[in-house]
Structures are given as structure tokens and as C-alpha cells.
Enzyme design. Structure first.
Site, PDB file in Angstrom:
ATOM      1  N   HIS A 257       0.901  -1.199  -0.048  1.00 14.75           N
ATOM      2  CA  HIS A 257      -0.066   0.043  -0.120  1.00 14.75           C
ATOM      3  C   HIS A 257       0.795   1.241   0.075  1.00 14.75           C
ATOM      4  CE1 HIS A 257      -3.582  -2.362   0.484  1.00 14.75           C
ATOM      5  NE2 HIS A 257      -3.833  -2.419   1.474  1.00 14.75           N
ATOM      6  N   HIS A 332      -9.442   2.479   0.527  1.00 11.31           N
ATOM      7  CA  HIS A 332      -9.348   1.441   1.362  1.00 11.31           C
ATOM      8  C   HIS A 332     -10.696   1.309   2.303  1.00 11.31           C
ATOM      9  CE1 HIS A 332      -7.767  -2.185   3.661  1.00 11.31           C
ATOM     10  NE2 HIS A 332      -6.476  -1.959   2.980  1.00 11.31           N
ATOM     11  N   GLU A 470     -11.491  -3.236  -2.840  1.00  8.64           N
ATOM     12  CA  GLU A 470     -10.472  -2.236  -3.340  1.00  8.64           C
ATOM     13  C   GLU A 470     -10.292  -2.543  -4.719  1.00  8.64           C
ATOM     14  OE1 GLU A 470      -6.898  -2.821  -0.703  1.00  8.64           O
ATOM     15  OE2 GLU A 470      -8.538  -4.034   0.496  1.00  8.64           O
TER      16      GLU A 470
END
Ligand code: BGC
Length: 505
Positions: A257, A332, A470
Site C-alpha cells: 500500500h 481502502h 478495493e
């Protein structure tokens, strides 16, 4: 055609005679009756070629050799006037022979914002109406502009300060139905989302914190904008044009991420960009060359729109770079359709429009295979509750500690919004539909939530008390040439759009 396509304008405005989206226009037959209607929602067969399409072609001037244009127009509003009716359409995207021409269009004809409506309305009326009618243009424009002003009363509240003293704000976007989304410019984070249940009772259906401090200290990525690369990159390494790039490792041996300080931990610049489409917030962030190991200055923009005509949040991601780099942006948000902190999500029914997924190894790195979901607990092609199969003796579920995988979406187009997922909570009746332009979706069943996080309004978030959907390119794509590419070159425009739409059953 789905309701989302009817109400999800992106950018650029048009007037014309019809409402449509994703229109395939075959230039070789232009001038006769030339629009293939397979993906289109024309009200009547467009003969001759629809005026909007012709207006559009005036602006894009495709080369004589161009053989195929994909146009996505979305119907915004239809109005009747004494001289006839006008339909306001929004241009979503224009692709000529596979090349995205939307940007050129926006620049060459300044069709990018409110001014646009004036310009295109003028164009059409001059073409088609007697001069005496022109006074009506002014009235139309005033109406449209008044409308757009009405949409722009966006509320802004202080949301606390970061540890190094930067103030963050909370922006509250609403529509007339009372649907409300709060976003902070800290991390481009969706902080709350209030949607009605089947009895009209509102609840906040996403997990989060009460102030910026929670997000700064948090490790769960609640509601954040994830970048520069969503999900994992194996060993924090990839090779591009013969050069090896080393990224920050923040998930054991791997990069996750965006690294140690991803886009979800940065303060973004905010701008109110509301329009007749709905209240909208544009966040921008310049990610410097070398940040977390990524090459190139990446200028990223995310526009969040609460649609005026439906209970939907549209998120549009845009980015450009000055050096070849990789990009994969997502959000997210953790959803619990029964309301945040209100039990687990194992009874929610999920549909994933995906016949394949990308299996992973024990560190959740894709092996490179695209595997069928048939006869596995990862098959959500038909609506099924999340819970019953989650603990099956299946290697993938063991590696993921539940569901934490990328599904390969069954799409009809690489450019248009396609329906990706649906979630339904039988208790509250809330339904979430996710549409995206992305090829993949990470369904994560909140396996790392363990009841230790104290979230909004003093709520505690137990194991699997939320799920994430996502939208994304596949994890570790830079190390898998068979996956769709995530490379962005100077001069190219990264674009990605996802719509989260709420309804009840
Ligand atoms: C990943 C999970 C990770 C989670 C962090 C998800 O996108 O797939 O593996 O633990 O984000 O909250």
C-alpha cells in the site's frame, strides 16, 4: 443499462437529443445510420447519427484513418423548453482507435467544467435555432448555473492537526436525499458514509476514527486513498527498462500500500469542485521523485463526488508523471452495511463479477496464475453469504486468514465502468453496488481486525466486522508481465473511476 450509468457523469458536458453511455461509433459508416446499439441506451434508434455525437466529433477531429471511437456519454438532465427539449449529457471518456483522447478534448475545447455548459449549449442552439430564440440560451445558462451553485454548499470543519502541526479538514458532501459522505484531506480518507436502511433509518456504514490522530496512528488504512501502488510488491523490488527499483518494505519482506508513509498518510490540497452532477471535492498531492523508492514526480488527483441524483459516491483518480513509474490507486474503505461497529459481516451476501482470481503464496504475493473460481470457496459469481465457507480447509483461505485476494473482473470493456461487486445485508436491507474501470478487485474480509481498535463514537471493531472492496490493478503487477500493466510514462494520463452506490432491498 444500470442506474449508475444514468447518473454518474465524469467530466465534460454536452447537450444533445438523447441519453446514452458507452456508444460505439463506427466511422466507416458515418453519415448513414452508424451507431451500434449493443452497449447503448438510446431511447430511439439514432438515425441520422445523433446530434451529440456529431457535436462531439467537431471537437475531437479524429484523423481520417481513425476507424473506431468509443464515446461514453452519461445522461445528466433532460429539460423541456418552448423550442423543444434539451438533454445535458456528460462526457465520460473518448477513445479513438484505442488511444485515450479525452484529455485533448478537454483542453482544446475547455469542456472540463461549468463554462462548458455555456459553450456547448451555445453551439447547439446556434446550429439549430432561429436567432430570436437566443435569449432563451441566457435563461437556460442561468438555470444551469443556479443549479450548480445550489450543489456547491459543501460543509468544511476542522479535523485536528497532524503531529507536525499541519491542520486537516473534514469536508461533508451531501445530496438532497440526505446521503452524506465525509472526507478528510488527511490521506484522502473517507471518514464516514451515511446511507438509509430499508426503513429510511440512516447509519454510518464505514469504519474510521473521530479525528486525524487516529488515522495518523492507525495501521489498518481505514478509508484512505492508497498509493502510489495499492497492495503488495514482492520484496519491494521491480525492474523497469533494465533498471531495478527498490521500494520501502513495510509488510515483512514486501512493500504494501505505498510503503511506510503512503498516500493515506499525506496531507492533500483540497478544492470544492461541485457541479450539477453533485457536491464534489478534488484532492491533489505531489508525490516526489524517490518517495518510498518510486521514480518520478507523480502529480495525483482524486475527485470524490456525491451524486445529486442517486445515493452514490464516485471516486475518480488521475495522475501524471515526469519519469516512467508505476501507479495503482485505490480506496481502502471498510464497510459494514449494518452500521460501523455493529457486529460482523459474515451474514452479508456478496456477489463478485469475476470468474477468476489471482492465487497467492503464503506471503500474499500472487503466483502469476489466473485461476478459475469454479468449485472453490472463492466463487461469488452468485450472491452468497461471506461466512459459511470462510474457514474451509482451502490453501488460499489459509494463506489469506480468510478472504484477502484479488479477483479478475469479467469486464465487457477496458474503458467503461463495469459492475464489479454487490454486497447485501439482509438485516438492514442495505445494498452496496461497486462499479469500476479497473480490471481487479481485492475482497478483504477484515481478517486482521481483532477488537483492539477503538473507532468512531467509541465503537470497537471485532474480527471481520467489516469488508473492503478495493478496485485495482493486480497486486505485484510490475513483476508479472502477464498482468495488465501499471506503468505510467511521461505524457500519459492515469485514469481510474469507481462508483459505490447504495440502495435497499
Ligand atoms: C490487504 C491485506 C492487508 C490490509 C491492510 C488489504 O488491502 O490485502 O492483506 O492486511 O489491506 O489493512
Amino acid at each position: 443499462m444500470s442506474d449508475i450509468f444514468q447518473t454518474a457523469p465524469d467530466y465534460g458536458h454536452f447537450n444533445g437529443d438523447f441519453g446514452g453511455s458507452a456508444n460505439e461509433y463506427d466511422l466507416s459508416k458515418a453519415g448513414t445510420s452508424s451507431v451500434t446499439t449493443s452497449q447503448v441506451c438510446f431511447q430511439t434508434p439514432p438515425t441520422p447519427a445523433p446530434r451529440t455525437t456529431r457535436n462531439f466529433l467537431k471537437y475531437v477531429t479524429p484523423s481520417a484513418a481513425a476507424s473506431k471511437i468509443l464515446i461514453q456519454l452519461v445522461l445528466a438532465k433532460q429539460r423541456r423548453y418552448p423550442y423543444g427539449s434539451l438533454t445535458y449529457c456528460f462526457l465520460r471518456q473518448c477513445v479513438i482507435d484505442g488511444t485515450d483522447a479525452s484529455e485533448g478534448l478537454l483542453h482544446s475545447s475547455s469542456l472540463s467544467n461549468q463554462g462548458t455548459i455555456q459553450e456547448t449549449v451555445m453551439t447547439r442552439l446556434r446550429d439549430t435555432l432561429p436567432a430570436a430564440m437566443l435569449f432563451l440560451v441566457a435563461a437556460t445558462m442561468m438555470l444551469v448555473l443556479a443549479n450548480s451553485k445550489a450543489q456547491s454548499k459543501q460543509e468544511k470543519r476542522p479535523f485536528g492537526k497532524t503531529q507536525d502541526g499541519q491542520p486537516a479538514d473534514l469536508y461533508i458532501l451531501t445530496n438532497n436525499a440526505g446521503f452524506e459522505v465525509a472526507i478528510t484531506n488527511y490521506g484522502g480518507t473517507v471518514v464516514s458514509l451515511k446511507a438509509p436502511d430499508r426503513n429510511g433509518k440512516m447509519a454510518d456504514v464505514i469504519l474510521g476514527y473521530d479525528s486525524v490522530t487516529g488515522y495518523e496512528n492507525g495501521k489498518a488504512y481505514f478509508g484512505g486513498t492508497i498509493g502510489r501502488y495499492g497492495n503488495r510488491i514482492a520484496h519491494g523490488k521491480f525492474v523497469m527498462n533494465g533498471a531495478t527499483y527498490t521500494l520501502a518494505k513495510n509488510d515483512g519482506e514486501n512493500h504494501l500500500h505505498g510503503g511506510l508513509i503512503g498516500f493515506n498518510k499525506r496531507v492533500w490540497n483540497a478544492k470544492d469542485v461541485s457541479s450539477i452532477a453533485g457536491q464534489a471535492l478534488e484532492l491533489s498531492y505531489l508525490s516526489k521523485d524517490g518517495e518510498e523508492g518510486y521514480p518520478g514526480n507523480l502529480s495525483a488527483k482524486v475527485v470524490f463526488t456525491v451524486l445529486a441524483d442517486s445515493n452514490a459516491l464516485k471516486i475518480e483518480y488521475r495522475a501524471t508523471t515526469d519519469k516512467e513509474t508505476i501507479v495503482n490507486l485505490t480506496n481502502h474503505a471498510y464497510f459494514n452495511l449494518a452500521g460501523q461497529g455493529n457486529g460482523n459481516i459474515l451474514g452479508h451476501q456478496l456477489t463478485l463479477h469475476a470468474g477468476k482470481f489471482t492465487p497467492v503464496d503464503a506471503a500474499l504475493i500472487p503466483t502469476g496464475e489466473l485461476r478459475s473460481v469454479r468449485n472453490t470457496p472463492l466463487d461469488f459469481l452468485k450472491p452468497l453469504a461471506i461466512g459459511p465457507r470462510i474457514a474451509q480447509d482451502n490453501e488460499q483461505l489459509i494463506f489469506g486468514k480468510g478472504y484477502d485476494h484479488n479477483w479478475v473482473l469479467d469486464r465487457t470493456s477496458a474503458e467503461a465502468l463495469s459492475r464489479a461487486a454487490e454486497a447485501y445485508d439482509p438485516q438492514s436491507g442495505r445494498v452496496l453496488k461497486v462499479s469500476t474501470t479497473e480490471p481487479g478487485i481485492q475482497f478483504y474480509s477484515g481478517n486482521f481486525l481483532d477488537g483492539t481498535i477503538h473507532g468512531k463514537d467509541g465503537k470497537i471493531y471485532p474480527h471481520r466486522s467489516a469488508f473492503c472492496l478495493e478496485t485495482q490493478h493486480f497486486p505485484d503487477s510490475p513483476n508479472h508481465p502477464n498482468f495488465p500493466s501499471t506503468v505510467l510514462k511521461p505524457g500519459q494520463h492515469y485514469r481510474s473511476t469507481t462508483v459505490y452506490e447504495f440502495s435497499t432491498r
